[in-house]
Design a protein around this motif. Sequence first.
Motif, PDB file in Angstrom:
ATOM      1  N   LEU A  55       0.820  -1.210   0.000  1.00 28.12           N
ATOM      2  CA  LEU A  55       0.000   0.000   0.000  1.00 28.12           C
ATOM      3  C   LEU A  55       0.850   1.256   0.000  1.00 28.12           C
ATOM      4  O   LEU A  55       0.350   2.340  -0.257  1.00 28.12           O
ATOM      5  CB  LEU A  55      -0.923   0.018   1.227  1.00 28.12           C
ATOM      6  N   SER A  56       2.140   1.114   0.291  1.00 27.89           N
ATOM      7  CA  SER A  56       2.980   2.300   0.460  1.00 27.89           C
ATOM      8  C   SER A  56       3.941   2.549  -0.691  1.00 27.89           C
ATOM      9  O   SER A  56       4.530   3.623  -0.772  1.00 27.89           O
ATOM     10  CB  SER A  56       3.781   2.186   1.767  1.00 27.89           C
ATOM     11  N   GLN A  57       4.133   1.567  -1.570  1.00 25.09           N
ATOM     12  CA  GLN A  57       5.053   1.772  -2.689  1.00 25.09           C
ATOM     13  C   GLN A  57       4.518   1.084  -3.949  1.00 25.09           C
ATOM     14  O   GLN A  57       5.208   0.327  -4.617  1.00 25.09           O
ATOM     15  CB  GLN A  57       6.458   1.296  -2.348  1.00 25.09           C
ATOM     16  N   VAL A  58       3.245   1.356  -4.246  1.00 24.57           N
ATOM     17  CA  VAL A  58       2.589   0.748  -5.396  1.00 24.57           C
ATOM     18  C   VAL A  58       3.178   1.288  -6.694  1.00 24.57           C
ATOM     19  O   VAL A  58       3.394   2.487  -6.848  1.00 24.57           O
ATOM     20  CB  VAL A  58       1.070   1.014  -5.363  1.00 24.57           C
ATOM     21  N   SER A  59       3.428   0.394  -7.621  1.00 25.03           N
ATOM     22  CA  SER A  59       3.933   0.762  -8.941  1.00 25.03           C
ATOM     23  C   SER A  59       2.916   0.381 -10.010  1.00 25.03           C
ATOM     24  O   SER A  59       2.419  -0.741 -10.027  1.00 25.03           O
ATOM     25  CB  SER A  59       5.259   0.047  -9.224  1.00 25.03           C
ATOM     26  N   ALA A  60       2.604   1.322 -10.889  1.00 22.17           N
ATOM     27  CA  ALA A  60       1.722   1.066 -12.021  1.00 22.17           C
ATOM     28  C   ALA A  60       2.512   1.074 -13.325  1.00 22.17           C
ATOM     29  O   ALA A  60       1.954   1.295 -14.393  1.00 22.17           O
ATOM     30  CB  ALA A  60       0.601   2.098 -12.060  1.00 22.17           C
ATOM     31  N   ARG A  61       3.794   0.814 -13.246  1.00 24.62           N
ATOM     32  CA  ARG A  61       4.634   0.828 -14.443  1.00 24.62           C
ATOM     33  C   ARG A  61       4.254  -0.280 -15.417  1.00 24.62           C
ATOM     34  O   ARG A  61       4.232  -0.076 -16.630  1.00 24.62           O
ATOM     35  CB  ARG A  61       6.097   0.671 -14.028  1.00 24.62           C
ATOM     36  N   PHE A  62       3.929  -1.470 -14.883  1.00 24.57           N
ATOM     37  CA  PHE A  62       3.661  -2.614 -15.748  1.00 24.57           C
ATOM     38  C   PHE A  62       2.211  -3.071 -15.725  1.00 24.57           C
ATOM     39  O   PHE A  62       1.770  -3.746 -16.659  1.00 24.57           O
ATOM     40  CB  PHE A  62       4.543  -3.797 -15.330  1.00 24.57           C
ATOM     41  N   VAL A  63       1.493  -2.780 -14.662  1.00 23.37           N
ATOM     42  CA  VAL A  63       0.126  -3.275 -14.474  1.00 23.37           C
ATOM     43  C   VAL A  63      -0.741  -2.166 -13.899  1.00 23.37           C
ATOM     44  O   VAL A  63      -0.230  -1.169 -13.386  1.00 23.37           O
ATOM     45  CB  VAL A  63       0.107  -4.492 -13.518  1.00 23.37           C
ATOM     46  N   PRO A  64      -2.076  -2.311 -13.948  1.00 25.93           N
ATOM     47  CA  PRO A  64      -2.947  -1.311 -13.321  1.00 25.93           C
ATOM     48  C   PRO A  64      -2.695  -1.198 -11.824  1.00 25.93           C
ATOM     49  O   PRO A  64      -2.231  -2.143 -11.167  1.00 25.93           O
ATOM     50  CB  PRO A  64      -4.351  -1.844 -13.604  1.00 25.93           C
ATOM     51  N   VAL A  65      -3.040  -0.048 -11.278  1.00 26.29           N
ATOM     52  CA  VAL A  65      -2.784   0.211  -9.859  1.00 26.29           C
ATOM     53  C   VAL A  65      -3.495  -0.786  -8.963  1.00 26.29           C
ATOM     54  O   VAL A  65      -3.020  -1.109  -7.866  1.00 26.29           O
ATOM     55  CB  VAL A  65      -3.195   1.662  -9.512  1.00 26.29           C
ATOM     56  N   GLY A  66      -4.638  -1.321  -9.418  1.00 26.84           N
ATOM     57  CA  GLY A  66      -5.393  -2.264  -8.602  1.00 26.84           C
ATOM     58  C   GLY A  66      -4.672  -3.556  -8.325  1.00 26.84           C
ATOM     59  O   GLY A  66      -5.082  -4.318  -7.439  1.00 26.84           O
ATOM     60  N   CYS A  67      -3.593  -3.843  -9.039  1.00 30.47           N
ATOM     61  CA  CYS A  67      -2.800  -5.050  -8.769  1.00 30.47           C
ATOM     62  C   CYS A  67      -1.973  -4.916  -7.496  1.00 30.47           C
ATOM     63  O   CYS A  67      -1.468  -5.912  -6.978  1.00 30.47           O
ATOM     64  CB  CYS A  67      -1.874  -5.336  -9.945  1.00 30.47           C
ATOM     65  N   ALA A  68      -1.796  -3.680  -7.006  1.00 28.98           N
ATOM     66  CA  ALA A  68      -1.017  -3.426  -5.785  1.00 28.98           C
ATOM     67  C   ALA A  68       0.414  -3.925  -5.900  1.00 28.98           C
ATOM     68  O   ALA A  68       1.032  -4.322  -4.917  1.00 28.98           O
ATOM     69  CB  ALA A  68      -1.696  -4.046  -4.565  1.00 28.98           C
ATOM     70  N   GLN A  69       0.952  -3.897  -7.101  1.00 24.84           N
ATOM     71  CA  GLN A  69       2.310  -4.385  -7.337  1.00 24.84           C
ATOM     72  C   GLN A  69       3.337  -3.432  -6.735  1.00 24.84           C
ATOM     73  O   GLN A  69       3.257  -2.229  -6.905  1.00 24.84           O
ATOM     74  CB  GLN A  69       2.542  -4.524  -8.841  1.00 24.84           C
ATOM     75  N   SER A  70       4.317  -3.988  -6.039  1.00 20.90           N
ATOM     76  CA  SER A  70       5.309  -3.172  -5.343  1.00 20.90           C
ATOM     77  C   SER A  70       6.439  -2.734  -6.268  1.00 20.90           C
ATOM     78  O   SER A  70       6.907  -3.502  -7.107  1.00 20.90           O
ATOM     79  CB  SER A  70       5.896  -3.948  -4.171  1.00 20.90           C
ATOM     80  N   ALA A  71       6.883  -1.488  -6.066  1.00 20.92           N
ATOM     81  CA  ALA A  71       8.059  -0.984  -6.797  1.00 20.92           C
ATOM     82  C   ALA A  71       9.333  -1.676  -6.355  1.00 20.92           C
ATOM     83  O   ALA A  71      10.347  -1.609  -7.043  1.00 20.92           O
ATOM     84  CB  ALA A  71       8.188   0.529  -6.584  1.00 20.92           C
ATOM     85  N   GLY A  72       9.286  -2.361  -5.194  1.00 23.68           N
ATOM     86  CA  GLY A  72      10.467  -3.056  -4.688  1.00 23.68           C
ATOM     87  C   GLY A  72      10.287  -4.555  -4.632  1.00 23.68           C
ATOM     88  O   GLY A  72      10.970  -5.225  -3.850  1.00 23.68           O
ATOM     89  N   ASN A  73       9.374  -5.108  -5.437  1.00 22.75           N
ATOM     90  CA  ASN A  73       9.119  -6.546  -5.356  1.00 22.75           C
ATOM     91  C   ASN A  73      10.282  -7.359  -5.896  1.00 22.75           C
ATOM     92  O   ASN A  73      11.227  -6.833  -6.492  1.00 22.75           O
ATOM     93  CB  ASN A  73       7.796  -6.920  -6.049  1.00 22.75           C
ATOM     94  N   TYR A  74      10.227  -8.664  -5.693  1.00 17.43           N
ATOM     95  CA  TYR A  74      11.393  -9.476  -6.069  1.00 17.43           C
ATOM     96  C   TYR A  74      11.615  -9.554  -7.568  1.00 17.43           C
ATOM     97  O   TYR A  74      12.776  -9.574  -8.014  1.00 17.43           O
ATOM     98  CB  TYR A  74      11.360 -10.859  -5.415  1.00 17.43           C
ATOM     99  N   PRO A  75      10.569  -9.567  -8.418  1.00 16.45           N
ATOM    100  CA  PRO A  75      10.889  -9.557  -9.856  1.00 16.45           C
ATOM    101  C   PRO A  75      11.686  -8.322 -10.288  1.00 16.45           C
ATOM    102  O   PRO A  75      12.626  -8.432 -11.089  1.00 16.45           O
ATOM    103  CB  PRO A  75       9.506  -9.582 -10.516  1.00 16.45           C
ATOM    104  N   LYS A  76      11.346  -7.168  -9.739  1.00 14.96           N
ATOM    105  CA  LYS A  76      12.081  -5.953 -10.115  1.00 14.96           C
ATOM    106  C   LYS A  76      13.515  -5.991  -9.591  1.00 14.96           C
ATOM    107  O   LYS A  76      14.446  -5.512 -10.252  1.00 14.96           O
ATOM    108  CB  LYS A  76      11.335  -4.715  -9.612  1.00 14.96           C
ATOM    109  N   GLN A  77      13.705  -6.554  -8.406  1.00 19.42           N
ATOM    110  CA  GLN A  77      15.062  -6.686  -7.887  1.00 19.42           C
ATOM    111  C   GLN A  77      15.880  -7.678  -8.721  1.00 19.42           C
ATOM    112  O   GLN A  77      17.064  -7.442  -8.994  1.00 19.42           O
ATOM    113  CB  GLN A  77      15.028  -7.142  -6.430  1.00 19.42           C
ATOM    114  N   VAL A  78      15.255  -8.768  -9.124  1.00 16.65           N
ATOM    115  CA  VAL A  78      15.950  -9.746  -9.966  1.00 16.65           C
ATOM    116  C   VAL A  78      16.314  -9.112 -11.305  1.00 16.65           C
ATOM    117  O   VAL A  78      17.435  -9.272 -11.803  1.00 16.65           O
ATOM    118  CB  VAL A  78      15.070 -10.998 -10.165  1.00 16.65           C
TER     119      VAL A  78
END
Length: 302
Positions: A55-78
């Motif tokens: 809820l604090s670092q949501v990224s809409a770069r790849f998916v809609p905001v409703g996915c709640a995808q994190s800007a620091g998630n493991y796929p982005k780190q990988v």
Amino acid sequence: MTVGVSRGGTGRVVSGLVAGAVVLASGGAGPAAAEASGVGEYVALGDSWAADATLSQVSARFVPVGCAQSAGNYPKQVAAALGPARFVDATCGGATTANLTEPQSLPVGADNPPQFDRLGPGTDLVTLEIGGNDIGLASAVSECVTGDPGTAVCRDTYVRDGVDAMTQRIAAAAPKISAAIDGIRARAPRARILLVDYLAGIGTTGGCFPVIPISDADASWLGNKLLELDRMLAEVARAQKVEFVDTYAGSGGHDACQAPGVRWVEGLIPLSVNPVGPAVPFHPNQLGADHQARTVLAALRR
């Protein structure tokens, strides 16, 4: 896997929380320096434990905001560590295996297109973490919440005459995971596929009532069902001859009952110190995402 604290649909839980959150386009752990990995195109697939729903670092770069995808998630780190020429993160909170081939409706923002749409002949690395929503483990967590530590609300609901309905659901989900791997191979025949499991969100020998208002009996049942789900994923990976990434093994002692700064999965209270701010209950925090990234990268370097 999307785990909420109400009986609404798992996608609705996460998206409803996101609707009231401040959306940031950046944040999370600092990315590792890119290495000479030889990966040309990396596509990440999966549910909210792959998206590391936030809820604090949501990224809409790849998916809609409703996915709640994190800007620091493991796929982005990988991806930051590997430095592929192309990277797409299709992970989305609430996703099931059906959403790999069908659009995912989200109450907030646009639908997430079928995750497989991001795959192609040039994709040479895929991570997949999915299955928790297929078996309904998410809604089971919310059903376990109680004011009586002596009850076994979930265990007594799901286990009747010695038959565990959740165990049956886990077995029924195995062909869906296997079909998902077949679908990846059909669309990305050159891809190295890593099937990622779920880290330890709750222990197998009891809980921490009333900090998390779930009885010890139900906490143990939930913890063992999560472990059972992970074992099923490992079996599918072996049968399909894809690589299995065991994030559970290194996560002991970091479940939601542990202190802030120690736990890698947040509990019922939707606040976190990693990062500081609102959190999605029963989901990996940034420390959990970092552990997932380290484990995936270690598997890739083997």
